[in-house]
Design an enzyme around this catalytic site. Structure first.
Site, short mmCIF file in Angstrom:
data_model
loop_
_atom_site.label_atom_id
_atom_site.label_comp_id
_atom_site.label_asym_id
_atom_site.label_seq_id
_atom_site.Cartn_x
_atom_site.Cartn_y
_atom_site.Cartn_z
NE ARG A 128 -3.87 -1.16 0.13
CZ ARG A 128 -4.95 -1.50 0.81
NH1 ARG A 128 -4.90 -2.39 1.75
NH2 ARG A 128 -6.12 -0.95 0.55
CD GLN A 133 -2.40 6.49 -3.22
OE1 GLN A 133 -2.29 7.42 -4.01
NE2 GLN A 133 -2.44 6.66 -1.93
CG ASP A 136 -4.48 -0.54 -3.42
OD1 ASP A 136 -5.05 -1.65 -3.31
OD2 ASP A 136 -4.08 0.11 -2.45
CB SER A 139 -7.63 1.02 -2.73
OG SER A 139 -6.72 0.98 -1.66
#
Ligand code: NAD
Length: 385
Positions: A128, A133, A136, A139
């Site tokens: 993470r 990001q 991800d 997420s």
């Protein structure tokens, strides 16, 4: 190089690992993209859209996978004995397999990939970190799950979320309590606030308290020296002591009796989800209250959750325990998941070779790579034996 996108065959899986939007970009990289017929249907994406984007539509798993150098999946391919088809045996040796392969819960899976000569990357193990990001998958999917949980909770709640002042009288705002304020929980807070609920939330990580407040919800929770150290270096919650959980339960029990809708999202990585709502607490809730347990896949935060089912208790509390919450909002979930995988591939794309290049020393690759050239290389799997 040929890239294959299979239809997902695991029970209840509605998502797909590539969309027409990402196929266009994969083709632009120089890849020959093959999509199994019907792969996008459950996400509202017919074959024709993939064809228009430049993909070849293949009639079945075998023809989709024939000659593939890269395979994109949402969930782990079915192995022998797991379902209607042995997908794993159809993946060519030397192929790169990318998906949420759930590798740590079943060490045998990585061994099977190594034996089949497949280089596998398990995207739920992505570190993470800021650089990762946009790839991800946890997420992107948790965000949608948090949204969907509130929408379904509102649908199951027989009153409204906002305070409704009418000529016939006033209906009070719903009290919504979000347990676990990670990615899913923070989106649940924001969504419940947008619908007009009076929102409170809890978490054990100290950083979560400020995030809860910044979204306009009130923080409810037990804090002590142990909770001050509840966050791991990776940003996840630690497993805490039985004494801590007992103190936390006291605070939750007093709060939960006043709640109309409880959204459960609390997880501890690699373990069964913590039980935060006991049968006794649920018995104390008002009839007509709703518990939405999106931790159901990990066993659930509510002791009465039946993973995969929605039930109503004798006391009239509805408990929604569906599995795979991102799969309940499939078009959006597929769209974001497919972009995550595309970003991963383009980040590690060697233009000259026209092929992916996954440097073993890269922090992201160290996180996700399970197997390489016939060997299991993931550190967490090697220590597990
Ligand atoms: P998660 O899905 O593992 O867990 C959900 C939440 O449950 C977490 O906030 C956790 O603290 C909480 N929880 C665990 N036990 C609990 C208990 N007993 N009571 C109440 N809550 C409990 O978490 P996640 O959503 O994947 O997020 C994990 C972390 O990763 C967070 O710190 C998040 O900010 C961080 N993150 C960082 C990035 C990035 O920088 N790229 C991206 C996404 C998430």
């Amino acid at each position: 190089m040929r890239l294959a996108v299979l239809k997902e065959r695991r029970a209840g899986e509605t998502r797909v690992a590539a969309t027409p939007e990402t196929v266009k970009k994969l083709v632009a990289l120089g890849l020959a993209v093959a999509v199994e017929s019907g792969a996008g249907l459950a996400s509202g994406l017919p074959d024709a859209q993939y064809r228009e984007a430049g993909a070849e539509i293949a009639p079945d798993a075998a023809s989709t996978l024939a000659g593939a150098g890269i395979v994109l999946k949402v969930r782990a391919p079915l192995a022998r004995g797991e379902g209607e088809r042995d997908e794993l045996s159809l993946i060519p040796r030397g192929a790169l397999l990318i998906g949420t392969l759930d590798a740590l819960s079943d060490a045998g899976r990585a061994r099977a990939y190594a034996e089949a000569g497949i280089d596998a990357c398990s995207m739920e193990l992505l570190p993470r970190i800021t650089r990762a990001q946009s790839m991800d998958v946890l997420s992107s999917q948790a965000n949608l799950a948090g949204y969907r949980a509130v929408v379904e909770g509102a649908g199951a709640f027989d009153k409204g979320f906002p305070m409704l002042m009418t000529a016939a009288g006033t209906i009070p705002a719903a009290n919504v309590f979000v347990m676990g304020a990670g990615v899913a929980g923070l989106q649940a807070i924001a969504t419940a606030r947008r619908l007009g609920g009076r929102v409170s939330a809890t978490d054990v990580r100290p950083a979560a308290k400020e995030e809860i407040k910044s979204l306009g919800a009130s923080f409810v929770g037990y804090e002590d020296a142990e909770s001050q150290a509840a966050q791991t270096a990776g940003g996840y919650a630690r497993q805490l002591s039985a004494e801590f959980y007992a103190k936390q339960a006291e605070v939750v029990a007093a709060h939960v009796v006043k709640q109309d809708v409880v959204i459960c999202t609390a997880l501890v990585q690699g373990r069964k989800a913590p039980t935060l709502l006991t049968a006794e607490m649920v018995a104390g809730m008002k009839p007509g209250s709703v518990v939405v347990d999106i931790a159901a896949d990990a066993g659930g935060n509510c002791a009465l959750t039946v993973p995969g089912e929605s039930i109503t208790t004798e006391g009239g509390v509805k408990i929604l325990g569906h599995r795979n919450w991102p799969g309940r909002i499939p078009a959006a979930a597929s769209s974001l998941y497919a972009r995550n995988l595309l970003t991963f591939l383009t980040t590690f794309w060697d233009k000259e070779a026209g092929a992916p290049k996954l440097p073993a020393e890269d922090e992201i690759i160290r996180g996700v790579a399970l197997t390489r050239a016939g060997a299991v290389i993931h550190p967490q799997l090697q220590t597990a034996g």
